[in-house]
Design an enzyme around this catalytic site. Structure first.
Site, PDB file in Angstrom:
ATOM      1  N   ASP A 479       0.827  -1.208   0.000  1.00 24.24           N
ATOM      2  CA  ASP A 479       0.000   0.000   0.000  1.00 24.24           C
ATOM      3  C   ASP A 479       0.864   1.262   0.000  1.00 24.24           C
ATOM      4  OD1 ASP A 479      -2.341   1.458   0.083  1.00 24.24           O
ATOM      5  OD2 ASP A 479      -3.108   0.515   1.911  1.00 24.24           O
ATOM      6  N   ASP A 549     -10.578   2.086  -3.602  1.00 22.06           N
ATOM      7  CA  ASP A 549     -11.162   1.818  -2.285  1.00 22.06           C
ATOM      8  C   ASP A 549     -12.679   1.836  -2.353  1.00 22.06           C
ATOM      9  OD1 ASP A 549      -8.992   1.277  -0.778  1.00 22.06           O
ATOM     10  OD2 ASP A 549      -8.825   3.249   0.147  1.00 22.06           O
TER      11      ASP A 549
END
Ligand code: DGJ
Length: 732
Positions: A479, A549
């Site tokens: 990430d 997301d």
């Protein structure tokens, strides 16, 4: 594939699909002649009209007449200050303060294959004859700046890749102010431009608009390719559709600041530029030193956006992604993030794993919060050791238990970052990217490690390697959750401060190279707060990426449709999540959530801590269906049929097996309409001569009929956010 016509002084890059032609004007200037559908025998390399416009478009010094000007001619790598007033591909400041560069042809070389790029990700070939490469060397006779332009043509694809290497051949240092990967001049401006603006959870919103006079800039200054733009520029003719018409796509194999520019000049010619963003960029070049630009991919199609996307999909699947996972089916994973956020321990996760296993899941993906003292997003990035509060006996027992369930184990890392509240920061507060004494802007309570510094990336490599040596991890979600501010590098001299952002990228790539070489079995997922670094640079190291997301299926139809212009579904991670959706508050049907997720790398972000028999049964069936069709969904040809960017009510796409023996057609209702018009889908990619059976029906229909006449959506999709799948099998 690549020929040099010495008499007429031009190079012709040609395969069965495409031609790219560049030539020498007056044996000196490298000019662009053509890029498009294959021309078997090209002849008119010197037909650019010779007009006298020399009052305001000057003629080069010593030129015999007034009919040639760098200001109007089509060029391959235009410079600055010598008569071309359009946007340059490069700009240099020399030791004497001058900024004029004037490149002349010196030599060229044609080789079989495709040389690798120094320290940068790039497309590759494994067998030499899959590609040929032309390198043209240019030089400024006054300053001795040398520029090598490389062009690779792929044998079986309508794709040329380009990159540029600039060398200081002089005796004093120089400063690169701009060093783009490529420039391309078209003789007209009858184009529409396709771009992908966006934001967090709203990535890649496909946008098409006519090309305007003047300069249009798409870029990122964020230190990452970003959620806000894609390092891509598409040009299409106004009549181009999903299925027909010409389309050109330029894509940068790079994950940092970029610029993608078009300039429509006074004579309605179009210049396209792509490369590292000159904003905030500078590079010192000592004598004999060189600078290597990232690679630009240039794809062309005359069969609409589908043709363009197929060119990118083939290239990226076969010639970008590396490693053992390239052609392997990808596992179905369950990620705990939206189920637990930071609130978990070993016992909870084991329950989660058991529930996932019962549904048919193949990999448990443990997200953020397992390390340091991380219980929220305010601490511990940089401390890559197990959180003993959550896992008193370490992580190994959980990993072993998951493996005992015959599931794989995946783990979240954010290795490029450091929290102020971390042991690493206490030891090395000066390891962050930072401009002098400027106070640091906050972004999710974390700062960016200066990976351009060898000691910083060595520390991270060591920490991760040590951890991975001791923990048999099968999958890593990598990430990255903030963008750069106050950009500067502590130990670097003032003259090189503007190199920081690119040095960071080179450091990141070196780290990824070392890690993926050392742990070849680990499957990596690229993530950056969702799709904030979904670019070909990262995909060179990591074969799949988290699209967004935003897990709402209706939003995902849009995002995944756009993403498919460049990236095949196997690269797009897509998960089924709870409703109401955590980002959008919207409720979509389970069928639609499943169909959207199956259109990428299917996974779950459901709350598996709680069971719900109806939901679980639906998921079980979805997973069984996905497993049955996984080969087709992950390796089939993806066809864009009805764009949600052009139709607010429905969208549709399909997957066709490489041998056309079967297909899956998927349609989505976004907004239902009362007394709606009939909807017919015209299919694509089938064999026109074969007959296909639809689902389990008895009747079979010709591939030609399905493609040219179409198939009614019957019964209609009469509610919001529902979907339908048709399976087609070719009849013997
Ligand atoms: C952002 C990612 O996109 C999410 O999926 C999740 O991993 C969080 N970061 C964790 O902090």
């Amino acid at each position: 594939m690549i020929t040099w016509n010495a008499e007429k002084q031009f190079f012709h890059l040609q395969n069965q699909q495409v031609s790219y032609v560049l030539g020498l004007a007056h044996q000196r200037y490298l000019v662009h002649c053509y890029w498009g559908k294959r021309i078997a025998s090209f002849s008119q390399a010197d037909d650019y009209p010779k007009l006298d416009r020399s009052s305001f478009s000057p003629t080069p010094a010593g030129w015999p007449d007034r009919t040639f000007s760098l200001d109007t001619v089509l060029q391959e790598y235009p410079g600055h200050g010598a008569g071309d007033y359009r946007e340059p591909a490069f700009e240099v400041r020399y030791a004497d303060g001058s900024q004029v560069s004037n490149l002349h042809y010196v030599s060229h070389q044609i080789v079989v294959g495709k040389p690798a790029l120094d320290g940068l990700p790039a497309t590759w070939v494994s067998v030499g004859d899959e590609a040929e490469t032309l390198t043209v060397t240019l030089q400024d006779p006054v300053t001795q700046l040398q520029v090598e332009l490389s062009y690779t043509l792929f044998r079986d694809l309508p794709v040329v890749t380009r990159n540029t290497r600039l060398t200081n051949g002089g005796t004093t240092p120089l400063r690169l102010l701009r060093a783009l990967s490529c420039a391309l001049d078209f003789p007209d401006s009858d184009f529409e431009q396709i771009q992908f603006p966006g934001a967090w959870a709203r990535e890649r919103q496909q946008h098409r608009q006519p090309l305007n006079p003047g300069i249009t800039v798409l870029d990122s200054k964020r230190g990452a390719s970003s959620t806000h733009q894609q390092p891509f520029i598409g040009l299409v003719r106004p009549e181009t559709t999903e299925m027909q018409g010409e389309a050109w796509g330029l894509h940068l194999v790079y994950s940092g600041n970029f610029t993608a520019r078009t300039e429509v000049d006074a004579f309605q010619q179009t210049r396209v530029l792509l490369g590292i963003n000159p904003h905030g960029f500078g590079w010192q070049l000592e004598p004999d030193a060189h600078f290597q630009t990232p690679e630009a991919v240039l794809a062309w199609s005359d069969s609409g956006l589908n043709g363009l996307s197929h060119a990118f999909h083939h290239l990226y699947r076969d010639h970008l992604v590396r490693g053992e996972h390239r052609h392997k089916t990808r596992p179905i994973l369950a990620n705990n993030w939206e189920s637990t956020y930071f609130d978990f321990d070993a016992e909870k996760l084991l329950r989660f794993a058991h529930n996932a296993k019962a549904l048919g899941v193949e990999l448990l993906m443990l997200d953020d919060g397992w390390f340091g003292e991380r219980n929220d997003d305010t601490s511990s990035l940089g401390d890559w050791f197990v959180n003993r509060q959550k896992f008193p006996h370490g992580l190994r027992p959980l990993i072993d238990q998951v493996h005992a369930l015959e599931m794989k184990f995946g783990l979240w890392f954010e290795p490029e970052m450091i929290s102020r509240r971390s042991e690493l920061f206490a030891l090395h507060p000066d390891w962050v990217i930072r401009a002098g004494q400027q106070p640091l802007s906050e972004g999710r309570n974390q700062y960016i490690l200066d990976l351009g510094r060898p000691e910083v990336r060595d520390n991270i490599l060591q920490q991760l390697s040590h951890f991975l040596d001791e923990h048999p991890v099968d999958y890593i979600k990598w990430d990255m959750n903030r963008n750069m501010t106050e950009v500067g590098s502590f130990p670097v001299p003032a003259a090189q401060q503007q190199e920081t952002a690119h040095r960071y990228l080179l450091g990141l790539y070196a780290l990824l190279e070392a890690l993926t070489q050392r742990f070849p079995h680990i499957l990596f997922e690229c993530c950056a707060g969702g799709g904030g670094r979904f670019d070909p640079g990262m995909l060179y190291y990591m074969p799949q990426a988290w699209v967004s997301d935003n897990t709402d299926a209706a939003s995902r139809v849009h995002i995944q449709y756009s993403t498919s212009l460049m990236y095949p579904p196997i690269m797009q991670c897509a998960h089924v999540s709870e409703v109401p959706n955590h980002q959008m508050g919207r409720s979509t049907s389970m069928a639609m959530r499943g169909t959207v997720a199956m259109s990428g790398n299917y996974g779950l972000m459901l709350d598996l801590m709680h069971s719900d028999s109806e939901r679980d049964e639906a998921v079980r069936q979805q997973i069984a269906c996905y497993k049955q069709h996984r080969q087709l969904l992950q390796f089939g040809t993806f066809w864009r049929l009805v764009s949600p960017w052009e139709n607010s009510e429905i969208a549709a796409w399909m997957f066709v097996a490489p041998d056309q023996s079967e297909a899956l057609l998927m349609a989505f209702s976004l907004v239902s309409v009362a007394s709606a018009p009939l909807r017919k889908l015209r299919l694509a990619g089938l064999s026109p001569d074969a007959r296909y059976r639809l689902d389990d029906g008895l009747q079979s229909v010709g591939g030609d009929e399905l493609m040219y006449r179409g198939l009614f959506i019957d019964p209609p999709l009469s509610r919001d956010y529902i979907s339908r799948i048709w399976h087609l099998t070719r009849q013997p």
